[in-house]
Write a protein that holds these residues in place. Structure first.
Motif, PDB file in Angstrom:
ATOM      1  N   PHE A 141       0.853  -1.187   0.000  1.00 43.70           N
ATOM      2  CA  PHE A 141       0.000   0.000   0.000  1.00 43.70           C
ATOM      3  C   PHE A 141       0.893   1.243   0.000  1.00 43.70           C
ATOM      4  O   PHE A 141       1.906   1.274   0.700  1.00 43.70           O
ATOM      5  N   VAL A 142       0.490   2.228  -0.771  1.00 44.63           N
ATOM      6  CA  VAL A 142       1.168   3.530  -0.705  1.00 44.63           C
ATOM      7  C   VAL A 142       0.129   4.526  -0.195  1.00 44.63           C
ATOM      8  O   VAL A 142      -0.978   4.611  -0.737  1.00 44.63           O
ATOM      9  N   VAL A 143       0.461   5.205   0.894  1.00 43.19           N
ATOM     10  CA  VAL A 143      -0.515   6.073   1.550  1.00 43.19           C
ATOM     11  C   VAL A 143       0.007   7.514   1.621  1.00 43.19           C
ATOM     12  O   VAL A 143       0.774   7.863   2.517  1.00 43.19           O
ATOM     13  N   PRO A 144      -0.393   8.328   0.640  1.00 45.32           N
ATOM     14  CA  PRO A 144      -0.015   9.743   0.737  1.00 45.32           C
ATOM     15  C   PRO A 144      -1.038  10.491   1.585  1.00 45.32           C
ATOM     16  O   PRO A 144      -2.236  10.289   1.438  1.00 45.32           O
ATOM     17  N   GLU A 145      -0.578  11.291   2.486  1.00 49.16           N
ATOM     18  CA  GLU A 145      -1.500  12.138   3.246  1.00 49.16           C
ATOM     19  C   GLU A 145      -0.786  13.408   3.675  1.00 49.16           C
ATOM     20  O   GLU A 145       0.442  13.428   3.792  1.00 49.16           O
ATOM     21  N   LEU A 146      -1.569  14.471   3.892  1.00 48.53           N
ATOM     22  CA  LEU A 146      -0.985  15.765   4.259  1.00 48.53           C
ATOM     23  C   LEU A 146      -0.769  15.822   5.767  1.00 48.53           C
ATOM     24  O   LEU A 146      -1.320  16.657   6.487  1.00 48.53           O
ATOM     25  N   ASN A 147       0.011  14.859   6.230  1.00 44.70           N
ATOM     26  CA  ASN A 147       0.430  14.815   7.626  1.00 44.70           C
ATOM     27  C   ASN A 147       1.619  13.870   7.654  1.00 44.70           C
ATOM     28  O   ASN A 147       1.996  13.307   6.621  1.00 44.70           O
ATOM     29  N   LEU A 148       2.194  13.698   8.813  1.00 46.87           N
ATOM     30  CA  LEU A 148       3.394  12.860   8.866  1.00 46.87           C
ATOM     31  C   LEU A 148       3.079  11.420   9.267  1.00 46.87           C
ATOM     32  O   LEU A 148       3.932  10.714   9.809  1.00 46.87           O
ATOM     33  N   GLY A 149       1.864  10.991   8.983  1.00 48.85           N
ATOM     34  CA  GLY A 149       1.528   9.587   9.182  1.00 48.85           C
ATOM     35  C   GLY A 149       0.389   9.378  10.152  1.00 48.85           C
ATOM     36  O   GLY A 149       0.623   9.154  11.326  1.00 48.85           O
ATOM     37  N   GLN A 150      -0.849   9.455   9.651  1.00 42.91           N
ATOM     38  CA  GLN A 150      -1.997   9.222  10.535  1.00 42.91           C
ATOM     39  C   GLN A 150      -2.817   8.023  10.056  1.00 42.91           C
ATOM     40  O   GLN A 150      -2.757   6.948  10.651  1.00 42.91           O
ATOM     41  N   MET A 151      -3.557   8.181   8.962  1.00 41.19           N
ATOM     42  CA  MET A 151      -4.380   7.059   8.504  1.00 41.19           C
ATOM     43  C   MET A 151      -3.514   5.866   8.099  1.00 41.19           C
ATOM     44  O   MET A 151      -3.969   4.724   8.095  1.00 41.19           O
ATOM     45  N   VAL A 152      -2.248   6.139   7.751  1.00 42.43           N
ATOM     46  CA  VAL A 152      -1.343   5.050   7.358  1.00 42.43           C
ATOM     47  C   VAL A 152      -1.210   4.024   8.484  1.00 42.43           C
ATOM     48  O   VAL A 152      -1.018   2.833   8.244  1.00 42.43           O
ATOM     49  N   ARG A 153      -1.341   4.496   9.719  1.00 36.09           N
ATOM     50  CA  ARG A 153      -1.252   3.562  10.849  1.00 36.09           C
ATOM     51  C   ARG A 153      -2.397   2.547  10.806  1.00 36.09           C
ATOM     52  O   ARG A 153      -2.228   1.384  11.159  1.00 36.09           O
ATOM     53  N   GLU A 154      -3.549   3.022  10.418  1.00 40.47           N
ATOM     54  CA  GLU A 154      -4.706   2.129  10.312  1.00 40.47           C
ATOM     55  C   GLU A 154      -4.514   1.144   9.171  1.00 40.47           C
ATOM     56  O   GLU A 154      -4.853  -0.027   9.287  1.00 40.47           O
ATOM     57  N   VAL A 155      -3.968   1.643   8.047  1.00 44.04           N
ATOM     58  CA  VAL A 155      -3.738   0.768   6.902  1.00 44.04           C
ATOM     59  C   VAL A 155      -2.749  -0.329   7.311  1.00 44.04           C
ATOM     60  O   VAL A 155      -2.964  -1.522   7.059  1.00 44.04           O
ATOM     61  N   GLU A 156      -1.703   0.094   7.987  1.00 51.13           N
ATOM     62  CA  GLU A 156      -0.670  -0.851   8.405  1.00 51.13           C
ATOM     63  C   GLU A 156      -1.239  -1.891   9.380  1.00 51.13           C
ATOM     64  O   GLU A 156      -0.958  -3.082   9.287  1.00 51.13           O
ATOM     65  N   ARG A 157      -2.065  -1.394  10.286  1.00 44.18           N
ATOM     66  CA  ARG A 157      -2.661  -2.287  11.283  1.00 44.18           C
ATOM     67  C   ARG A 157      -3.568  -3.322  10.608  1.00 44.18           C
ATOM     68  O   ARG A 157      -3.489  -4.517  10.878  1.00 44.18           O
ATOM     69  N   ALA A 158      -4.398  -2.830   9.670  1.00 47.76           N
ATOM     70  CA  ALA A 158      -5.327  -3.746   9.013  1.00 47.76           C
ATOM     71  C   ALA A 158      -4.597  -4.688   8.061  1.00 47.76           C
ATOM     72  O   ALA A 158      -4.999  -5.839   7.894  1.00 47.76           O
ATOM     73  N   ALA A 159      -3.500  -4.217   7.451  1.00 50.00           N
ATOM     74  CA  ALA A 159      -2.737  -5.070   6.526  1.00 50.00           C
ATOM     75  C   ALA A 159      -2.031  -6.191   7.302  1.00 50.00           C
ATOM     76  O   ALA A 159      -1.772  -7.263   6.748  1.00 50.00           O
ATOM     77  N   ALA A 160      -1.740  -5.947   8.538  1.00 49.21           N
ATOM     78  CA  ALA A 160      -1.209  -6.968   9.450  1.00 49.21           C
ATOM     79  C   ALA A 160      -0.025  -7.738   8.853  1.00 49.21           C
ATOM     80  O   ALA A 160       0.042  -8.971   8.947  1.00 49.21           O
ATOM     81  N   GLY A 161       0.862  -7.011   8.183  1.00 49.35           N
ATOM     82  CA  GLY A 161       2.069  -7.651   7.673  1.00 49.35           C
ATOM     83  C   GLY A 161       1.888  -8.418   6.380  1.00 49.35           C
ATOM     84  O   GLY A 161       2.851  -8.894   5.785  1.00 49.35           O
ATOM     85  N   LYS A 162       0.648  -8.520   5.897  1.00 46.94           N
ATOM     86  CA  LYS A 162       0.403  -9.278   4.650  1.00 46.94           C
ATOM     87  C   LYS A 162       0.885  -8.488   3.431  1.00 46.94           C
ATOM     88  O   LYS A 162       1.199  -9.058   2.393  1.00 46.94           O
ATOM     89  N   ALA A 163       0.900  -7.181   3.548  1.00 43.92           N
ATOM     90  CA  ALA A 163       1.428  -6.329   2.480  1.00 43.92           C
ATOM     91  C   ALA A 163       2.200  -5.204   3.152  1.00 43.92           C
ATOM     92  O   ALA A 163       1.877  -4.815   4.269  1.00 43.92           O
TER      93      ALA A 163
END
Lengths: 200, 385, 305
Positions: free
Chosen positions: B336-358
């Protein structure tokens, strides 16, 4: 129309934003294409360099900001100094003739100028200079249908000023038709450099 | 039910996102707003102040955002659909009342036109730095709904949706705009009132004797009554029982707070709105929201032109987070590539849900402008490898 | 002693209370229950339609009043009873909205809202039970604590100047300002009745004992002794200049109706302005439909169109 990036710039109070709104409205509402307008906000309420960015396209506009404008409409020397260098090499520069002196630009730049303020004053109201510019833009760039822009002018101004603004549009448009027939202008860069300082 | 035509400015407009949001609120039936001026959101209430007296309603400018965010809730219990509008610093001040709305199940909408932070930050420039605050900003456990428009048209459409969700679930809905979307002018089509669906208040039909203000009937969302109707009900931010009476026991806390969470979480798939495209055979999926999704789209097109297999997932609903969707995609993509206008917020949710699979790549941006498509493209290229 | 114990059958205030919520949380000797009795007396006296009455409280001991009255009642957040009540009143102008809260809630954390509501002259009846201290949190200094009083956060005596609340709200624009103590039950009930008949921002301060924290820590005796103090040291001065009614630790307590004047309230001004500026285009609040056709219970769908 391929994606066309336009910057309209001048000083606060010249109606810069309204002129961009009119062009955007003409494109997106009256021609059914796509337009995105953004404006630069600063803490100043009046004066200073004011600019609007307008993206016109046949397809939905994604990135909302101008990177290298194809067309630049400039109504003050300060705005010229601030923005002119970002214009595309073979871009079109449209200027208010009495308020802007072109000082240094690539040779391929197509320059068209109009004494919009003087024309507006002849019509009785200096404030319609922006709509003179819009009319001139329409004729010179041939991007938008004159009819569409005219309609956009009519529904963007208060009813009591509609006639005046439509006249302003027509005068600018006529001026543009002649200017386009005459071809781009070649400014006297040296002389301009000498007088441009006074305009800033 | 259909929208009240008095509030619907049917037609085709060239309008900015702030104004479109106001028109969406009016179309949704909002007749009360309390606000406090703050850039870049003020245009929403300026327009509301101008429009609402001709539609049958009221705007009040309060002394601060603390006041605005609770005055609107008084308005809701008085019978109106109501909202407030703010930006970062004001949003921070409103947090306690977002918790109050969640606890008292007050249906309402908080519009946050995000600007650069922290603190006063960049008043006139964009960011998406309030995404986690929208979810976690008030103390305690609760769930809200948050929507992210990416155009003036969506500022209109999704504001209506925000009010509808607020009414359906009796929950505060965060409308997470950003400065670019708020100040961007585009075509906005406002349909006739009879084509706009609005969700009415979940008002009780029960008699005074039978009415339990916080009693539920299986769907976890209680029925509401308004002040002045004779129900003589009690509303409190304290942990309360079905009568609305304070009951500060661990047992009641467990029961109430669990229900407040579950009424939203159990409906996540129904609430979630997203735009998905080209993900079936993608190696990389770009996850984005708000204005960034438009920049990301350009980057995706550039990457595809280079022959890369890139999919798009645009979050329209940020909260509740569409975990299942991310989990499904993670099973068959590289990253997943997660661009956002912050230094990493929703990306944490993506990472959590991806659970290491991607793998997950953040394309950070501290705010003040939007990404250049090339920045996102560079991450896509790296992620494909 | 507090007069609000589990209401006995036949108690005239019983219809106004949620008897299923008794016993209440207030300490023996606390004055808040007394003020609630006076409030109930005023409701009887004024014959107000209870259906139209909503009561809004903030946080604190007095904030709990909302939980005990059999009315549409809102226990809001700390300091924000007034802005909540403002929204309630504007969205449903037919309501009679009472704000019932403590001195810390209304004048410290909610101080900004207090002065702005008075300035706007929003039609709210504010009953401020002033026990000169933060009671629920254990007896800390409040903006109303008189000089030299000892509290848990001013163990060596309070030295900050305190607020004179009647003076503050009069200056901000309140149309009705009165002060009583919990000894003055009849006068208090009468003032509340008067406030109900007054349009605009009314403020009634009730000096009330907190025997557990304020009286005990300042060696002022129990509830009964406080009543004696109130009786001896109170002086009724209707129309007294509010600048002269500040409180001291052991001194005189000036009570009475200080302000009773007329100014157009917020809604009157709003309507006048809208009618002037918008003429026929102004859509006023509709008693039948309210401001919104938003409730499927209160509004037939067809009538919305």
């Amino acid at each position: 129309m391929p994606l066309t990036e336009i910057r309209v710039a001048g000083f606060g109070g010249q109606g810069v934003i309204l002129s961009a709104i009119v062009l955007g409205k003409a494109c997106s509402i009256y021609e059914g294409k796509f337009a995105t307008m953004t404006q630069n906000f600063g803490p100043e309420a009046r004066g200073g360099a004011c600019s609007a960015q307008l993206m016109l396209s046949d397809t939905p506009v994604l990135y909302p900001y101008v990177t290298q404008p194809d067309i630049m409409v400039v109504m003050s020397q300060e705005a010229y100094v601030k923005f002119a260098s970002e214009l595309k090499e073979d871009g079109t520069l449209i200027i208010e003739r009495d308020l802007v002196r072109v000082t240094d630009l690539p040779k391929q730049t197509k320059i068209y100028s109009v004494p919009a303020t003087r024309i507006a004053e002849e019509l009785g109201k200096r404030m319609v200079l922006n709509i003179v510019m819009v009319g001139f833009f329409t004729a010179v760039t041939q991007l938008l249908e004159a009819d569409a822009v005219r309609k956009a002018v009519a529904d963007s101004v208060p009813a009591s000023f509609r006639e005046l603004n439509l006249k302003a549009f027509d005068r600018g448009y006529e001026y543009g038709v002649s200017a386009l027939a005459a071809g781009p202008e070649t400014p006297d860069l040296e002389q301009n450099a000498a007088v441009s300082q006074e305009l800033v | 039910m259909k929208a009240d035509p008095r509030g619907v400015l049917t037609g085709t407009h060239f309008m900015d996102g702030d104004h479109a949001c106001c028109e969406g609120a009016l179309a949704a039936g909002a007749r009360f707003a309390a606000g406090y001026p703050i850039t870049p959101s003020t245009e929403v209430v300026e327009r509301f102040a101008q429009r609402v007296p001709t539609v049958g309603g009221c705007f009040i400018q309060m002394e601060d955002e603390l006041a605005a965010s609770i005055t609107l809730q008084g308005g809701v219990w008085g019978g109106a659909k109501a909202f407030t509008v703010t930006s970062g610093p004001g949003f921070s001040l409103m947090m306690e009342h977002i918790g109050y709305a969640a606890m008292t199940e007050t249906p309402c909408v908080f519009v946050d036109v995000q600007r650069g932070g922290p603190s006063t930050g960049l008043p006139t420039l964009p960011a998406q730095g309030d995404m986690m605050q929208a979810r976690w900003g008030s103390h305690g456990d609760y769930e809200i709904i948050a929507l992210c428009p990416n155009s003036p048209q969506e500022c209109f459409d999704l504001t209506i949706k925000a009010f509808n969700l607020a009414e359906e679930f009796r929950v505060p809905v965060m409308f997470m705009m950003d400065e670019v979307v708020g100040h961007m002018t585009e075509k906005v089509v406002i349909p006739p009132a009879d084509e706009i669906e609005v969700t009415p208040r979940k008002h009780t039909h029960k008699s005074v004797e039978d009415y339990l203000p916080y009693g539920t009937n299986g769907d976890m969302v209680p029925e509401m009554a308004h002040a002045g109707e004779g129900y003589k009900f009690h509303v409190t931010g304290l942990t309360h029982d079905e009568r609305g009476y304070p009951n500060m026991t661990p047992k009641m806390q467990q029961k109430l707070v669990t229900r407040l969470q579950n009424k939203i979480l159990s409906a996540t798939d129904r609430i979630s709105m997203f735009e998905e495209e080209g993900t079936a055979d993608a190696d990389v999926v770009v996850v984005s929201y708000g204005i960034t999704s438009r920049v990301a789209q350009r980057a995706i097109e550039m990457a595809r032109a280079d022959g890369l297999k890139v999919g798009k997932l645009r979050l329209i609903t940020a909260w509740p987070f569409p975990e299942n969707k991310i989990r499904q995609l993670a099973a068959h993509i590289k990253a997943f590539v997660v661009p956002e206008l912050n230094l990493g917020q929703m990306v944490r949710e993506v990472e959590r849900a991806a659970a290491g699979k991607a793998q997950t790549f953040l394309v950070p941006h501290a705010g003040g402008s939007v990404h250049h498509p090339e920045e996102i493209l560079a991450f896509i290229q790296e992620a494909v490898r | 002693m507090t007069t609000l114990v589990s209401p006995i059958p036949g108690n005239p205030v019983e219809p106004f209370l949620r008897s299923d919520r008794m016993p209440h949380i207030w300490c023996p000797g606390c004055g808040i229950g007394t003020t609630v009795n006076c409030f109930a007396e005023a409701l009887i006296e004024s014959k107000i339609d209870l259906k139209t009455l909503a009561l809004v409280s903030g946080i604190g001991c007095t904030g709990r009043v909302a939980g005990y009255v059999k009315l549409d009642s809102f226990h809001t957040t700390h300091g924000r009873a007034i802005p909540f009540a403002t929204g309630l009143k504007l969205a449903n102008p037919g309501l009679n909205v009472v704000v019932y809260s403590g001195d810390g809630d209304l004048s410290a954390i909610g101080g900004n809202h207090l002065i702005h509501a008075a300035r706007r002259n929003i039609d709210l009846k504010v009953i401020c039970v002033n026990n000169l201290i933060y009671a629920m949190t254990g007896g800390q200094t409040a903006p109303t604590t008189p000089g030299h009083a000892t509290t848990s956060t001013s163990p060596y005596g309070t030295f900050e100047p305190s607020f004179n609340l009647p003076h503050l709200v009069e200056a901000a624009g309140a149309v009705y300002v009165a002060r009583w103590t919990t000894f003055h039950v009849r006068q208090l009930a009468r003032s509340i009745t008067e406030a109900f008949n007054k349009k605009g921002f009314s403020f009634i301060e009730v000096i009330s004992p907190c025997p557990t924290l304020y009286q005990r820590r300042n060696k002022m005796g129990d509830g009964l002794e406080t009543m004696k103090y109130y009786k001896e040291k109170s002086k009724t001065k209707h129309g007294a200049p509010t600048s002269e009614v500040g409180l001291t630790l052991n001194g005189e307590i000036i009570v009475g109706k200080f302000v009773d004047r007329d100014r157009p309230d917020y809604s009157t001004l709003l309507k006048a302005q809208m009618h002037e500026s918008l003429g026929d285009k102004y859509v006023d609040y509709d008693e039948e439909q309210g401001y919104a056709c938003s409730a499927d219970g209160g509004c037939e769908e067809d009538s919305c169109h």
